[in-house]
Design an enzyme around this catalytic site. Structure first.
Site, PDB file in Angstrom:
ATOM      1  CE  LYS A  90      -4.047  -7.749  -3.970  1.00 44.98           C
ATOM      2  NZ  LYS A  90      -4.903  -7.059  -4.961  1.00 44.98           N
ATOM      3  NE  ARG A 115      -1.834 -11.696  -8.957  1.00 42.25           N
ATOM      4  CZ  ARG A 115      -1.429 -10.513  -8.469  1.00 42.25           C
ATOM      5  NH1 ARG A 115      -0.553 -10.428  -7.521  1.00 42.25           N
ATOM      6  NH2 ARG A 115      -1.954  -9.425  -8.949  1.00 42.25           N
ATOM      7  NE  ARG A 129      -2.611   1.062  -9.284  1.00 37.06           N
ATOM      8  CZ  ARG A 129      -2.655  -0.224  -8.992  1.00 37.06           C
ATOM      9  NH1 ARG A 129      -2.527  -0.621  -7.752  1.00 37.06           N
ATOM     10  NH2 ARG A 129      -2.842  -1.103  -9.931  1.00 37.06           N
ATOM     11  NE  ARG A 158       0.475  -1.522 -11.416  1.00 38.91           N
ATOM     12  CZ  ARG A 158       0.065  -2.380 -10.488  1.00 38.91           C
ATOM     13  NH1 ARG A 158       0.262  -2.114  -9.206  1.00 38.91           N
ATOM     14  NH2 ARG A 158      -0.537  -3.496 -10.824  1.00 38.91           N
ATOM     15  NE  ARG A 203      -3.902  -5.595 -12.983  1.00 39.04           N
ATOM     16  CZ  ARG A 203      -3.922  -4.352 -12.486  1.00 39.04           C
ATOM     17  NH1 ARG A 203      -4.105  -3.335 -13.291  1.00 39.04           N
ATOM     18  NH2 ARG A 203      -3.746  -4.154 -11.218  1.00 39.04           N
TER      19      ARG A 203
HETATM   20  P1  AP5 Z   1      -3.855  -0.529  -4.224  1.00 35.65           P
HETATM   21  O1  AP5 Z   1      -3.610  -0.491  -2.759  1.00 35.65           O
HETATM   22  O2  AP5 Z   1      -2.713  -0.284  -5.145  1.00 35.65           O
HETATM   23  O3  AP5 Z   1      -4.628  -1.892  -4.592  1.00 35.65           O
HETATM   24  P2  AP5 Z   1      -4.054  -3.358  -4.786  1.00 35.65           P
HETATM   25  O4  AP5 Z   1      -5.086  -4.306  -4.285  1.00 35.65           O
HETATM   26  O5  AP5 Z   1      -2.675  -3.486  -4.219  1.00 35.65           O
HETATM   27  O6  AP5 Z   1      -4.072  -3.389  -6.371  1.00 35.65           O
HETATM   28  P3  AP5 Z   1      -2.978  -3.855  -7.427  1.00 35.65           P
HETATM   29  O7  AP5 Z   1      -3.531  -3.409  -8.758  1.00 35.65           O
HETATM   30  O8  AP5 Z   1      -1.597  -3.385  -7.083  1.00 35.65           O
HETATM   31  O9  AP5 Z   1      -3.064  -5.350  -7.280  1.00 35.65           O
HETATM   32  P4  AP5 Z   1      -2.710  -6.381  -8.275  1.00 35.65           P
HETATM   33  O10 AP5 Z   1      -2.889  -7.569  -7.420  1.00 35.65           O
HETATM   34  O11 AP5 Z   1      -3.441  -6.403  -9.568  1.00 35.65           O
HETATM   35  O12 AP5 Z   1      -1.233  -5.951  -8.751  1.00 35.65           O
HETATM   36  P5  AP5 Z   1       0.210  -6.460  -8.349  1.00 35.65           P
HETATM   37  O13 AP5 Z   1       1.071  -5.277  -8.257  1.00 35.65           O
HETATM   38  O14 AP5 Z   1       0.169  -7.421  -7.215  1.00 35.65           O
HETATM   39  O15 AP5 Z   1      -5.049   0.501  -4.559  1.00 35.65           O
HETATM   40  C1  AP5 Z   1      -5.471   0.732  -5.879  1.00 35.65           C
HETATM   41  C2  AP5 Z   1      -5.927   2.207  -6.013  1.00 35.65           C
HETATM   42  O16 AP5 Z   1      -7.070   2.421  -5.170  1.00 35.65           O
HETATM   43  C3  AP5 Z   1      -4.877   3.242  -5.548  1.00 35.65           C
HETATM   44  O17 AP5 Z   1      -5.007   4.394  -6.346  1.00 35.65           O
HETATM   45  C4  AP5 Z   1      -5.284   3.569  -4.102  1.00 35.65           C
HETATM   46  O18 AP5 Z   1      -4.884   4.887  -3.737  1.00 35.65           O
HETATM   47  C5  AP5 Z   1      -6.807   3.438  -4.184  1.00 35.65           C
HETATM   48  N1  AP5 Z   1      -7.419   2.984  -2.943  1.00 35.65           N
HETATM   49  C6  AP5 Z   1      -6.933   2.070  -2.055  1.00 35.65           C
HETATM   50  N2  AP5 Z   1      -7.794   1.899  -1.027  1.00 35.65           N
HETATM   51  C7  AP5 Z   1      -8.868   2.716  -1.299  1.00 35.65           C
HETATM   52  C8  AP5 Z   1     -10.094   2.976  -0.611  1.00 35.65           C
HETATM   53  N3  AP5 Z   1     -10.402   2.367   0.544  1.00 35.65           N
HETATM   54  N4  AP5 Z   1     -10.951   3.869  -1.172  1.00 35.65           N
HETATM   55  C9  AP5 Z   1     -10.660   4.499  -2.355  1.00 35.65           C
HETATM   56  N5  AP5 Z   1      -9.502   4.297  -3.037  1.00 35.65           N
HETATM   57  C10 AP5 Z   1      -8.627   3.403  -2.520  1.00 35.65           C
HETATM   58  O19 AP5 Z   1       0.588  -7.319  -9.643  1.00 35.65           O
HETATM   59  C11 AP5 Z   1       0.788  -6.741 -10.906  1.00 35.65           C
HETATM   60  C12 AP5 Z   1       1.122  -7.812 -11.927  1.00 35.65           C
HETATM   61  O20 AP5 Z   1       2.338  -8.486 -11.540  1.00 35.65           O
HETATM   62  C13 AP5 Z   1       0.078  -8.938 -12.068  1.00 35.65           C
HETATM   63  O21 AP5 Z   1      -0.978  -8.606 -12.961  1.00 35.65           O
HETATM   64  C14 AP5 Z   1       0.955 -10.077 -12.594  1.00 35.65           C
HETATM   65  O22 AP5 Z   1       1.244  -9.926 -13.952  1.00 35.65           O
HETATM   66  C15 AP5 Z   1       2.258  -9.890 -11.819  1.00 35.65           C
HETATM   67  N6  AP5 Z   1       2.270 -10.622 -10.534  1.00 35.65           N
HETATM   68  C16 AP5 Z   1       2.370 -10.095  -9.286  1.00 35.65           C
HETATM   69  N7  AP5 Z   1       2.360 -11.059  -8.344  1.00 35.65           N
HETATM   70  C17 AP5 Z   1       2.243 -12.225  -9.029  1.00 35.65           C
HETATM   71  C18 AP5 Z   1       2.137 -13.578  -8.618  1.00 35.65           C
HETATM   72  N8  AP5 Z   1       2.154 -13.937  -7.318  1.00 35.65           N
HETATM   73  N9  AP5 Z   1       2.009 -14.529  -9.577  1.00 35.65           N
HETATM   74  C19 AP5 Z   1       1.995 -14.211 -10.897  1.00 35.65           C
HETATM   75  N10 AP5 Z   1       2.086 -12.949 -11.362  1.00 35.65           N
HETATM   76  C20 AP5 Z   1       2.202 -11.965 -10.425  1.00 35.65           C
END
Ligand code: AP5
Length: 210
Positions: A13, A85, A124, A157, A168
């Site tokens: 994403k 979420r 990552r 991270r 997660r």
């Molecule tokens: P990446 O693009 O970083 O994937 P992502 O879907 O953004 O994954 P995240 O782990 O960041 O999502 P998340 O939803 O768990 O974390 P968030 O930061 O929102 O890609 C991942 C990896 O794959 C990278 O290395 C990339 O290079 C690689 N990649 C990408 N596309 C690829 C492809 N096509 N092929 C191969 N490799 C690829 O949240 C973190 C924490 O914050 C949560 O756990 C929670 O505690 C808190 N939080 C955030 N938002 C909320 C909310 N709304 N409510 C409550 N808690 C929240």
């Protein structure tokens, strides 16, 4: 356009939101990035959020909704990445958009197998300066540990450790998957295959938001 990107951790994403924001001149709002900024700034919100984030749990709804509310204004187009979420967050978003005289146009669901997600997250690394994502297994930087774009230092991270990743994925199934049904009922969901090369996934995303 007001677009929501939905999908499990590691689905891509953040990677795709950054490209779509550049390509279509939309604002990219990532609640994960907002929280990490609070954590690195050592704020009260950051200290509270860190206790949830490091173990892979969601930060409480009232904290998230309070944090993001000021950025949910009408006017410019926006891509929401990592929000909403929970169903309570989706309802709060609808309320804020309705008050601003606007609405969610599309929710794009990124579909990827769990095995691939674990592989992506374990490799990552993200630039501490400009937040560009890398993958040490599949898309490493030219120079180890250094961002190609800004020369910043790459970091992994804490919530990409195996225990937190497992948590997660479980939290996603229990609390975030129902958000998909919420937008399905509203007829707003487009599902894309988010496996395969980043450029191909981007092509599918661009077609889904046309
Ligand atoms: P990446 O693009 O970083 O994937 P992502 O879907 O953004 O994954 P995240 O782990 O960041 O999502 P998340 O939803 O768990 O974390 P968030 O930061 O929102 O890609 C991942 C990896 O794959 C990278 O290395 C990339 O290079 C690689 N990649 C990408 N596309 C690829 C492809 N096509 N092929 C191969 N490799 C690829 O949240 C973190 C924490 O914050 C949560 O756990 C929670 O505690 C808190 N939080 C955030 N938002 C909320 C909310 N709304 N409510 C409550 N808690 C929240």
């Amino acid at each position: 356009m007001r677009i929501i990107l939905l999908g499990p951790p590691g689905a891509g994403k953040g990677t795709q939101a950054a490209r779509l924001a550049l390509g279509q001149k939309l604002e990219h709002i990532s609640t994960g990035d907002m929280l990490r900024t609070e954590v690195s700034g050592g704020t009260e919100l950051g200290r509270l959020a860190k206790t949830y984030m490091d173990r892979g749990d969601l930060v409480p709804d009232e904290v998230i909704i309070g944090m993001i509310q000021g950025r949910l204004k009408g006017g410019a187009g926006v891509i929401l990445d990592g929000f909403p979420r929970t169903v309570a967050q989706a309802q709060a978003l609808d309320k804020a958009f309705t008050a601003a005289g606007t609405k969610v146009d599309r929710a794009v669901y990124f579909k990827v197998e769990n095995e691939e997600l674990v592989k992506r997250l374990s490799g990552r690394a993200t630039c501490s300066g400009c937040q560009t994502p890398y993958n040490l297994n599949t898309a490493p930087p030219k120079k180890a540990g250094v961002c190609d774009r800004c020369g910043g230092k790459l970091a992994q991270r804490p919530d990409d450790q195996p225990d937190a990743v497992r948590r997660r994925l479980k939290v996603y199934e229990e609390q975030t998957a129902p958000v998909l049904d919420y937008y399905r009922k509203a007829g707003k969901v487009r599902e894309i295959d988010a496996a395969g090369p980043v450029d191909e996934v981007y092509g599918r995303l661009a077609a889904a938001v046309k």
